[in-house]
Design an enzyme around this catalytic site. Structure first.
Site, PDB file in Angstrom:
ATOM      1  N   LYS A 192     131.189  87.184  53.848  1.00  0.00           N
ATOM      2  CA  LYS A 192     132.598  87.587  53.968  1.00  0.00           C
ATOM      3  C   LYS A 192     133.292  86.806  55.070  1.00  0.00           C
ATOM      4  O   LYS A 192     134.412  86.340  54.891  1.00  0.00           O
ATOM      5  CB  LYS A 192     132.713  89.092  54.225  1.00  0.00           C
ATOM      6  CG  LYS A 192     132.172  89.882  53.031  1.00  0.00           C
ATOM      7  CD  LYS A 192     132.884  91.174  52.791  1.00  0.00           C
ATOM      8  CE  LYS A 192     132.689  91.586  51.334  1.00  0.00           C
ATOM      9  NZ  LYS A 192     132.106  92.894  51.179  1.00  0.00           N
TER      10      LYS A 192
ATOM     11  N   LYS B   7     127.347  87.295  41.939  1.00  0.00           N
ATOM     12  CA  LYS B   7     127.365  88.740  41.742  1.00  0.00           C
ATOM     13  C   LYS B   7     128.742  89.205  41.253  1.00  0.00           C
ATOM     14  O   LYS B   7     129.757  88.677  41.689  1.00  0.00           O
ATOM     15  CB  LYS B   7     127.033  89.404  43.083  1.00  0.00           C
ATOM     16  CG  LYS B   7     126.803  90.887  43.029  1.00  0.00           C
ATOM     17  CD  LYS B   7     126.686  91.467  44.431  1.00  0.00           C
ATOM     18  CE  LYS B   7     128.007  91.530  45.134  1.00  0.00           C
ATOM     19  NZ  LYS B   7     128.062  92.360  46.326  1.00  0.00           N
TER      20      LYS B   7
ATOM     21  N   LYS C 171     134.018  93.383  43.539  1.00  0.00           N
ATOM     22  CA  LYS C 171     135.362  93.957  43.474  1.00  0.00           C
ATOM     23  C   LYS C 171     136.454  92.974  43.867  1.00  0.00           C
ATOM     24  O   LYS C 171     137.593  93.121  43.492  1.00  0.00           O
ATOM     25  CB  LYS C 171     135.433  95.167  44.430  1.00  0.00           C
ATOM     26  CG  LYS C 171     134.776  96.398  43.868  1.00  0.00           C
ATOM     27  CD  LYS C 171     134.874  97.570  44.831  1.00  0.00           C
ATOM     28  CE  LYS C 171     133.675  97.632  45.726  1.00  0.00           C
ATOM     29  NZ  LYS C 171     133.498  98.895  46.430  1.00  0.00           N
TER      30      LYS C 171
HETATM   31  P1  TYM Z   1     130.096  98.882  47.598  1.00  0.00           P
HETATM   32  O1  TYM Z   1     131.311  99.731  47.590  1.00  0.00           O
HETATM   33  O2  TYM Z   1     130.264  97.413  47.819  1.00  0.00           O
HETATM   34  O3  TYM Z   1     129.310  99.060  46.256  1.00  0.00           O
HETATM   35  C1  TYM Z   1     128.999 100.353  45.763  1.00  0.00           C
HETATM   36  C2  TYM Z   1     127.624 100.307  45.114  1.00  0.00           C
HETATM   37  O4  TYM Z   1     127.625  99.406  44.005  1.00  0.00           O
HETATM   38  C3  TYM Z   1     126.523  98.493  44.117  1.00  0.00           C
HETATM   39  N1  TYM Z   1     126.929  97.215  43.521  1.00  0.00           N
HETATM   40  C4  TYM Z   1     126.269  96.604  42.521  1.00  0.00           C
HETATM   41  N2  TYM Z   1     125.156  96.938  41.840  1.00  0.00           N
HETATM   42  C5  TYM Z   1     124.751  96.099  40.865  1.00  0.00           C
HETATM   43  N3  TYM Z   1     125.394  94.932  40.541  1.00  0.00           N
HETATM   44  C6  TYM Z   1     126.518  94.563  41.211  1.00  0.00           C
HETATM   45  N4  TYM Z   1     127.155  93.442  40.892  1.00  0.00           N
HETATM   46  C7  TYM Z   1     126.993  95.417  42.248  1.00  0.00           C
HETATM   47  N5  TYM Z   1     128.065  95.348  43.095  1.00  0.00           N
HETATM   48  C8  TYM Z   1     127.988  96.463  43.864  1.00  0.00           C
HETATM   49  C9  TYM Z   1     126.298  98.385  45.621  1.00  0.00           C
HETATM   50  O5  TYM Z   1     125.005  97.912  45.923  1.00  0.00           O
HETATM   51  C10 TYM Z   1     126.533  99.810  46.068  1.00  0.00           C
HETATM   52  O6  TYM Z   1     125.368 100.598  45.903  1.00  0.00           O
HETATM   53  N6  TYM Z   1     128.157  99.541  52.092  1.00  0.00           N
HETATM   54  C11 TYM Z   1     128.327 100.196  50.818  1.00  0.00           C
HETATM   55  C12 TYM Z   1     128.995 101.548  50.931  1.00  0.00           C
HETATM   56  C13 TYM Z   1     128.328 102.440  51.912  1.00  0.00           C
HETATM   57  C14 TYM Z   1     127.081 103.090  51.730  1.00  0.00           C
HETATM   58  C15 TYM Z   1     126.853 103.830  52.931  1.00  0.00           C
HETATM   59  C16 TYM Z   1     126.152 103.112  50.696  1.00  0.00           C
HETATM   60  C17 TYM Z   1     128.809 102.793  53.143  1.00  0.00           C
HETATM   61  N7  TYM Z   1     127.926 103.627  53.740  1.00  0.00           N
HETATM   62  C18 TYM Z   1     125.708 104.597  53.101  1.00  0.00           C
HETATM   63  C19 TYM Z   1     124.983 103.884  50.876  1.00  0.00           C
HETATM   64  C20 TYM Z   1     124.783 104.609  52.063  1.00  0.00           C
HETATM   65  C21 TYM Z   1     129.189  99.313  49.948  1.00  0.00           C
HETATM   66  O7  TYM Z   1     129.997  98.585  50.426  1.00  0.00           O
HETATM   67  O8  TYM Z   1     129.035  99.474  48.625  1.00  0.00           O
END
Ligand code: TYM
Length: 333
Positions: free
Chosen positions: A111, A198, A201
């Site tokens: 990022k 990947k 979003k």
């Molecule tokens: P975030 O919002 O980026 O993504 C949410 C979840 O989706 C999964 N993910 C994917 N899985 C498969 N293929 C993809 N292309 C893909 N893109 C995203 C992510 O791995 C995630 O599980 N840091 C986290 C949010 C968070 C969190 C936490 C999660 C904050 N605190 C505590 C677990 C525990 C995040 O940005 O996810």
């Protein structure tokens, strides 16, 4: 009883990657243990975002959680910012994770590489500290996520190890050691326009957004990048596009990649293959999207989030007290 926790951050439109890698699995834990699912809205501030966009994305995730089958009677669904213990524990935890390890995080490197130095906020750098606080506050054992979050969970494990070593006793750990849980199929869904990247979003090209209409979703699948071989089999290195579509098909049909490959064995027309993948995606997403629309219209998520904040705060505040006490903050009670 097993504690399960996960969250999604409302930075942009949710994708099929978020759905397959994370969201779709949350409900499966409801009958296995105590589940806490939250919207990581504080994390969304780590990159520039318009306030109204953030609020709308937040409502969307709340509605998507309910539409995915999460039952608020069984699962505590809440907003990170409405439980102040997250920010409070963050302030303590930041002293036990170090600059060197934070600067090695892939997500931070990716990022920040796209940004001008002057725009990189401290929050983006310290992102995994808050994430570790999210996890340990609930004494969570299991963290269902996509593959890209495993590195952050490893760092959280380091924090737990460090704090337990320093403040735990022989009989009592201060914090519970969490572990990441990724699904066998679909832990990393790739972009349809560039299957070496990947699906994310912040990259609208080739990504399926859960809010896209079905026609757009089908169109994106039908024009997914593949290869010239006209033969459907799984080989992520040499056939990333076809392998990604096979993964999507397998994940949504709850079958293995091998079973999916067997199903398409001998198929030499990518058009037919893609059509079947599109049918599968439509079968899964059409009712989910309809339910999402109903929830947004009824506003039922508001009460769910209010109630969730109360329930989550009770659990989180207890852990916070325990940590404040352990590190030597004077608690006046
Ligand atoms: P975030 O919002 O980026 O993504 C949410 C979840 O989706 C999964 N993910 C994917 N899985 C498969 N293929 C993809 N292309 C893909 N893109 C995203 C992510 O791995 C995630 O599980 N840091 C986290 C949010 C968070 C969190 C936490 C999660 C904050 N605190 C505590 C677990 C525990 C995040 O940005 O996810």
């Amino acid at each position: 009883m097993e504690r399960i926790l996960s969250g999604i951050k409302p930075t942009g439109q949710l994708t099929l990657g978020n759905y397959i890698g994370a969201l779709r699995h949350f409900k499966d834990f409801q009958d296995k243990g105590e589940v806490f699912i939250f919207i990581a809205d504080l994390h969304a501030l780590t990159l520039p975002i318009d306030p109204e966009v953030l609020r709308n994305n937040t409502r969307d995730i709340a509605a998507f959680y309910l539409a995915s089958g999460l039952d608020p009677k069984k699962t505590t669904i809440f907003l990170q910012s409405s439980v102040s213990a997250h920010a409070e524990l963050n302030a303590i935890a930041q002293n036990y994770l170090y600059m060197g390890e934070l600067s090695r995080m892939t997500q931070f490197k990716d990022k920040s590489a796209k940004m001008n130095d002057k725009e990189i906020g401290l929050g983006l750098f310290a992102y995994p500290v808050l994430m570790a606080a999210d996890i340990v506050l609930y004494d969570a054992d299991t963290i269902p996520v996509g593959e890209d979050q495993l590195q952050h969970i490893e760092l959280c494990r380091d924090l737990v190890h460090r704090m337990n070593h320093k403040y735990g006793t022989k009989d009592h750990d201060l914090l519970v050691m969490p572990k990441g849980s990724v699904s066998k199929v679909g832990k990393r869904i790739m972009s349809l326009s560039d299957p070496t990247k990947k699906m994310s979003k912040s990259d609208p090209k080739g990504d399926i957004f859960l809010k896209d209409d079905m026609k757009t979703i089908r169109k994106k699948i039908m024009s997914a990048v593949t290869d010239m071989e006209a033969n459907v089999y799984y080989d992520p290195e040499n056939k990333p596009g076809v392998s990604n579509l096979l993964t999507i098909y397998a994940a949504l049909n709850d079958i293995s990649i091998e079973e999916a490959a067997e199903h398409f064995k001998g198929c030499t027309r990518y058009g037919d293959f893609k059509k079947e993948v599109a049918d599968t995606v439509e079968r899964e997403l059409a009712p989910f999207k309809a339910r999402y629309e109903e929830i947004i219209a009824s506003g039922e998520y508001i009460e769910v989030l209010k109630d969730g904040a109360k329930r989550a705060s009770e659990v989180a505040n207890k852990t916070l007290k325990r940590v404040q006490n352990a590190v030597g903050l004077l608690t006046l009670e």
